[in-house]
Design an enzyme around this catalytic site. Structure first.
Site, PDB file in Angstrom:
ATOM      1  N   GLU A  47      -5.522  -8.297  -0.803  1.00  0.00           N
ATOM      2  CA  GLU A  47      -6.180  -8.101   0.491  1.00  0.00           C
ATOM      3  C   GLU A  47      -7.655  -7.833   0.252  1.00  0.00           C
ATOM      4  O   GLU A  47      -8.008  -6.960  -0.540  1.00  0.00           O
ATOM      5  CB  GLU A  47      -5.580  -6.937   1.281  1.00  0.00           C
ATOM      6  CG  GLU A  47      -4.191  -7.158   1.816  1.00  0.00           C
ATOM      7  CD  GLU A  47      -3.710  -6.009   2.691  1.00  0.00           C
ATOM      8  OE1 GLU A  47      -4.564  -5.335   3.328  1.00  0.00           O
ATOM      9  OE2 GLU A  47      -2.492  -5.768   2.736  1.00  0.00           O
ATOM     10  N   GLU A  61       0.832  -1.212   0.000  1.00  0.00           N
ATOM     11  CA  GLU A  61       0.000   0.000   0.000  1.00  0.00           C
ATOM     12  C   GLU A  61       0.866   1.262   0.000  1.00  0.00           C
ATOM     13  O   GLU A  61       0.787   2.111   0.884  1.00  0.00           O
ATOM     14  CB  GLU A  61      -0.954  -0.008   1.193  1.00  0.00           C
ATOM     15  CG  GLU A  61      -1.958  -1.149   1.141  1.00  0.00           C
ATOM     16  CD  GLU A  61      -2.983  -1.131   2.252  1.00  0.00           C
ATOM     17  OE1 GLU A  61      -4.110  -1.616   2.042  1.00  0.00           O
ATOM     18  OE2 GLU A  61      -2.670  -0.634   3.355  1.00  0.00           O
TER      19      GLU A  61
END
Length: 487
Positions: free
Chosen positions: A385, A191
């Site tokens: 995810e 991320e």
């Protein structure tokens, strides 16, 4: 009609991170990481947890003066370090074809600056990958997942100092050489876009170490160093491991306008363009012109060395991975009700239900995300995810009936199938997290994501025994049918 579905070699899997699962934070030569000073305070309400990723020099010193894990749950994790064989056996029973893990940088280089790696750390990961291969589970390995060495943060303010590029490249190359026989799929930074939302967790940046009024410029400087490092290790990975694949990883913050008012549409467009910026650099190999103009208007200057932009352009990623948990809405109007999401807040969408932690559940948003990303980038995608944090109840007979989790996954998988049918090149899916682990944002254990229950509470009490939830058996059936049986 010829309906497309998941490929026969689709990577159904799960995901965990070293800093949330491994524990063993100070044994076998491991040095402290930025995750080891992340606190859990039981006096905080859920509302107080948003933004509880802030840090200061004083808080870091306070954490390091406390050798326990009482208020630092990521130090203990779920002791995956000693339970990995047991856990991998459960993952194999469930039928996982892939497992996304991360390598704790400070387990290999305790301060980040050593010239020789810690052999005990290398042995752990080599044994982990061997065990995965034994179970025919494909490793997908993240090099930096919110766990850089704390020493680099304290000494250099993390990625703000260009020297950290060399430290990261040395760490990465050691991993490529040591694990080249086991790992094909790699990711650079987890991320990477989150650097603006929690710069300490993502890049080791300590706010009180930044010049006043220059905080945002400091973050963009650190981000540039990560972009350069990403290109260098992508080049090196391809050279060291023939046939390897290096990916970028984005938090997909799918945002809708709250209304069709043009002002709402404009602010939403800009939010989504900001989200794309990070992947644009790593996939297209250049800074987007609108981003450059925005930085110029803000007076933000990024120091670049000769050859930086050439590196970024030449060594782009092979695939794009992303996390998706919820969607957001945005409005130009002030005072509207907000709700939490993955380290962000947005205007509450009245058409969507929410999890126990206020994250709005939007399966269609996953399909929208897949269509947007594939249309924009035209490279293979993988969801690394996705899942819902929930409070699970253990019944008197030991069973855990988590139909709410099954329903969440069922609807998201249906939208994935629709996106694939419409032409999206999606080669895998790893749920977050396959087994209950410490929450990244709140450091809670009670915020559970897994198909496997771990007997531990927020204060660390429990036996650490593993037990299968109803969703364990359901996901096993999904994998066996390659996503065709979702009932």
């Amino acid at each position: 009609m010829n309906q497309m579905t998941f490929s026969k070699d689709f990577l159904w899997g799960g995901a965990i991170a070293a800093n949330q699962a491994e524990g063993a934070w100070n044994i076998d030569g491991k040095g402290p990481s930025v995750a080891d000073v992340a606190t859990y305070k039981p006096t905080l309400s859920l509302d107080d947890y948003h933004g509880h990723l802030e840090i200061s020099s004083d808080l870091i010193q306070q954490a390091m003066d406390d050798p326990s894990d009482k208020f630092y749950p990521k130090r203990r994790g779920i002791d995956f370090y000693h339970h990995y064989k047991e856990d991998l056996s459960l993952f194999a029973e469930m039928g996982l074809k892939a497992l996304r893990v991360s390598i704790a940088w400070s387990r290999i280089f305790p301060t980040g600056e050593e010239l020789e790696p810690n052999e005990k750390g290398l042995e752990f990961y080599e044994n982990l990958f061997k065990e995965m291969k034994k179970h025919r589970i494909e490793p997908i390995v993240t090099l930096s997942h919110y766990e850089m060495p704390l020493a680099l943060s304290v000494k250099y303010n993390g990625w703000v100092e260009r020297k950290v590029i060399d430290d990261f490249v040395r760490f990465s190359n050691v991993c490529f050489h040591r694990f080249k026989d086991y790992v094909k799929y790699w990711l650079t930074f987890n991320e990477i876009d989150s650097i603006l939302r929690h710069p300490f967790t993502t890049a080791g940046i300590i706010p009180d170490r930044c010049p006043e009024g220059k905080e945002e410029e400091v973050v963009y400087q650190a981000l540039h160093h990560q972009f350069v490092a990403s290109s260098i290790v992508t080049r090196d990975c391809h050279a060291i491991i023939p046939g390897s694949k290096m990916g970028a990883m984005l938090t997909k913050l799918t945002t809708y306008p709250t209304t069709c008012k043009p002002d709402d549409v404009e602010i939403t467009l800009k939010k989504n363009l900001q989200n794309y910026f990070y992947a644009d650099v790593q996939v297209f190999g250049e800074y987007p012109p609108l981003t450059l103009r925005k930085l110029e208007r803000k007076g933000i200057h990024i120091k670049m060395e000769e050859g930086d932009l050439k590196l970024i352009k030449e060594y782009t990623v092979d695939y794009l991975s992303f996390s998706y948990y919820m969607s957001l809405t945005e409005s130009a109007e002030e005072g509207l009700e907000k709700t939490d999401g993955n380290t962000v807040q947005g205007v509450k969408n009245p058409y969507l239900p929410s999890t126990d932690w206020g994250w709005q559940i939007d399966p269609v948003g996953l399909k929208i995300s897949l269509l947007e990303l594939y249309d924009r980038y035209n490279i293979p995608l993988i969801i690394v995810e996705n899942g819902m944090g929930a409070k699970d109840t253990v019944e008197s007979d030991g069973s855990i009936h988590d139909e709410y989790r099954i329903e969440y996954f069922r609807e998201h998988f249906r939208q994935m199938k629709e996106a694939v049918d419409e032409g999206v090149d999606l080669f895998g899916y790893t749920s977050w997290g396959t087994i209950d682990i410490i929450s990244a944002g709140t450091s809670q254990m009670s915020k559970r994501y897994g198909f496997i229950y771990v007997d531990q509470d927020d204060e660390g009490n429990g036996t650490l025994a593993r037990s299968r939830k109803d969703s364990f058996y359901w996901y096993k059936k999904v994998i066996q049918s390659n996503g065709e049986d979702l009932d």
